[in-house]
Motif scaffolding. Structure first.
Motif, PDB file in Angstrom:
ATOM      1  N   ALA A 108     -12.589  18.315   7.154  1.00 24.54           N
ATOM      2  CA  ALA A 108     -11.760  17.213   7.635  1.00 24.54           C
ATOM      3  C   ALA A 108     -12.053  15.939   6.864  1.00 24.54           C
ATOM      4  N   PRO A 109     -11.093  15.031   6.703  1.00 23.19           N
ATOM      5  CA  PRO A 109      -9.676  15.256   6.970  1.00 23.19           C
ATOM      6  C   PRO A 109      -9.043  15.967   5.763  1.00 23.19           C
ATOM      7  N   CYS A 110      -8.283  17.019   6.038  1.00 18.11           N
ATOM      8  CA  CYS A 110      -7.790  17.819   4.915  1.00 18.11           C
ATOM      9  C   CYS A 110      -6.505  17.246   4.326  1.00 18.11           C
ATOM     10  N   LEU A 111      -5.957  16.229   4.971  1.00 18.27           N
ATOM     11  CA  LEU A 111      -4.791  15.541   4.410  1.00 18.27           C
ATOM     12  C   LEU A 111      -5.184  14.091   4.166  1.00 18.27           C
ATOM     13  N   THR A 112      -4.780  13.572   3.044  1.00 15.83           N
ATOM     14  CA  THR A 112      -5.065  12.181   2.743  1.00 15.83           C
ATOM     15  C   THR A 112      -3.877  11.331   3.180  1.00 15.83           C
ATOM     16  N   ALA A 113      -4.138  10.364   4.008  1.00 11.18           N
ATOM     17  CA  ALA A 113      -3.056   9.497   4.469  1.00 11.18           C
ATOM     18  C   ALA A 113      -2.505   8.702   3.300  1.00 11.18           C
ATOM     19  N   SER A 114      -1.183   8.541   3.261  1.00 17.30           N
ATOM     20  CA  SER A 114      -0.598   7.770   2.163  1.00 17.30           C
ATOM     21  C   SER A 114      -1.004   6.301   2.294  1.00 17.30           C
ATOM     22  N   ASP A 115      -1.214   5.829   3.526  1.00 16.35           N
ATOM     23  CA  ASP A 115      -1.734   4.491   3.749  1.00 16.35           C
ATOM     24  C   ASP A 115      -2.508   4.517   5.054  1.00 16.35           C
ATOM     25  N   ALA A 116      -3.826   4.439   5.005  1.00 12.96           N
ATOM     26  CA  ALA A 116      -4.648   4.533   6.211  1.00 12.96           C
ATOM     27  C   ALA A 116      -4.835   3.175   6.882  1.00 12.96           C
ATOM     28  N   HIS A 117      -4.179   2.106   6.365  1.00 11.48           N
ATOM     29  CA  HIS A 117      -4.245   0.776   6.966  1.00 11.48           C
ATOM     30  C   HIS A 117      -5.668   0.295   7.169  1.00 11.48           C
ATOM     31  N   GLY A 118      -6.549   0.671   6.265  1.00  9.86           N
ATOM     32  CA  GLY A 118      -7.924   0.227   6.357  1.00  9.86           C
ATOM     33  C   GLY A 118      -8.784   1.036   7.307  1.00  9.86           C
ATOM     34  N   PHE A 119      -8.189   1.989   8.033  1.00  9.75           N
ATOM     35  CA  PHE A 119      -8.973   2.841   8.943  1.00  9.75           C
ATOM     36  C   PHE A 119      -9.820   3.805   8.120  1.00  9.75           C
ATOM     37  N   THR A 120     -10.998   4.136   8.625  1.00  7.78           N
ATOM     38  CA  THR A 120     -11.767   5.229   8.057  1.00  7.78           C
ATOM     39  C   THR A 120     -11.320   6.504   8.746  1.00  7.78           C
ATOM     40  N   VAL A 121     -10.587   7.346   8.038  1.00  4.44           N
ATOM     41  CA  VAL A 121      -9.998   8.541   8.652  1.00  4.44           C
ATOM     42  C   VAL A 121     -11.001   9.694   8.571  1.00  4.44           C
ATOM     43  N   ASP A 122     -11.308  10.317   9.724  1.00  5.29           N
ATOM     44  CA  ASP A 122     -12.232  11.459   9.689  1.00  5.29           C
ATOM     45  C   ASP A 122     -11.594  12.757  10.169  1.00  5.29           C
ATOM     46  N   GLU A 123     -10.328  12.695  10.542  1.00  7.10           N
ATOM     47  CA  GLU A 123      -9.693  13.925  10.996  1.00  7.10           C
ATOM     48  C   GLU A 123      -8.180  13.796  10.846  1.00  7.10           C
ATOM     49  N   ALA A 124      -7.559  14.885  10.425  1.00  8.62           N
ATOM     50  CA  ALA A 124      -6.102  14.970  10.445  1.00  8.62           C
ATOM     51  C   ALA A 124      -5.754  16.128  11.365  1.00  8.62           C
ATOM     52  N   GLU A 125      -4.970  15.860  12.410  1.00 13.52           N
ATOM     53  CA  GLU A 125      -4.629  16.935  13.328  1.00 13.52           C
ATOM     54  C   GLU A 125      -3.358  17.615  12.837  1.00 13.52           C
ATOM     55  N   VAL A 126      -3.495  18.866  12.489  1.00 15.85           N
ATOM     56  CA  VAL A 126      -2.370  19.613  11.940  1.00 15.85           C
ATOM     57  C   VAL A 126      -1.990  20.704  12.928  1.00 15.85           C
ATOM     58  N   VAL A 127      -0.768  20.659  13.413  1.00 19.30           N
ATOM     59  CA  VAL A 127      -0.265  21.728  14.283  1.00 19.30           C
ATOM     60  C   VAL A 127       1.038  22.226  13.686  1.00 19.30           C
ATOM     61  N   TYR A 128       1.107  23.515  13.467  1.00 11.83           N
ATOM     62  CA  TYR A 128       2.347  24.118  12.989  1.00 11.83           C
ATOM     63  C   TYR A 128       3.127  24.582  14.208  1.00 11.83           C
ATOM     64  N   TRP A 129       4.350  24.143  14.359  1.00  6.64           N
ATOM     65  CA  TRP A 129       5.195  24.549  15.490  1.00  6.64           C
ATOM     66  C   TRP A 129       6.251  25.533  15.012  1.00  6.64           C
TER      67      TRP A 129
END
Ligand SMILES: [Zn+2]
Ligand SMILES: [Zn+2]
Ligand SMILES: [Zn+2]
Length: 151
Positions: A108-129
């Motif tokens: 994690a996080p396996c997706l890089t946010a295009s713009d994280a707005h300065g947040f430190t991202v530690d997880e991307a929640e991915v759900v396939y529907w």
């Protein structure tokens, strides 16, 4: 197997208790089940265990990282004992069936946010529907039955 669970509990400094072992065993055999199902499975082993005791065990195991709680939108919370591999889930919109999907990246996080707005991202929640094979089959046969009827 039981000794694996004992080692897991000890590794996170949790006391080894029969309810905790029973919950871990239930989740190993039945991944992605909701609380009521966990209670029913554990009661097969420990008939007198209370709802509250199972809730407490689930919370302790989740807090310790031995159990993962997932809650797809509009669904009740489910629990699983497969933790630490950042895997994702595919969920059927129709019946709520859930299956594991290995993460291509694995951490994690396996997706890089295009713009994280300065947040430190530690997880991307991915759900396939989508629609599970059973529901897709049911839908197809329903469709062919109704078109035959209208002829
Ligand atoms: Zn389905
Ligand atoms: Zn899973
Ligand atoms: Zn991923």
């Amino acid at each position: 197997m039981t000794s694996d669970f004992e080692a897991q509990l000890r590794s996170v400094s949790l006391r080894v208790t029969r309810p905790r072992l029973a919950v871990l065993a239930a989740l190993r055999d039945h991944p992605h089940v909701d609380t009521d199902t966990v209670i029913a499975l554990v009661r097969a082993d420990l008939p007198t265990i209370s709802h509250q005791a199972v809730y407490d065990v689930l919370r302790a195991l989740t807090d310790a990282g031995l159990v993962r709680r997932i809650q797809p939108a509009r669904a009740t919370a489910r629990y699983e004992a497969r933790v630490g591999d950042n895997h994702h889930h595919v969920v059927c919109r129709s019946c709520g069936a859930i299956a594991d999907v290995d993460c291509a990246v694995g951490s994690a996080p396996c997706l890089t946010a295009s713009d994280a707005h300065g947040f430190t991202v530690d997880e991307a929640e991915v759900v396939y529907w989508g629609t599970c094979p059973d529901c897709a089959t049911a839908r197809t046969s329903q469709r062919s039955t109704s078109s035959e009827g209208s002829r």
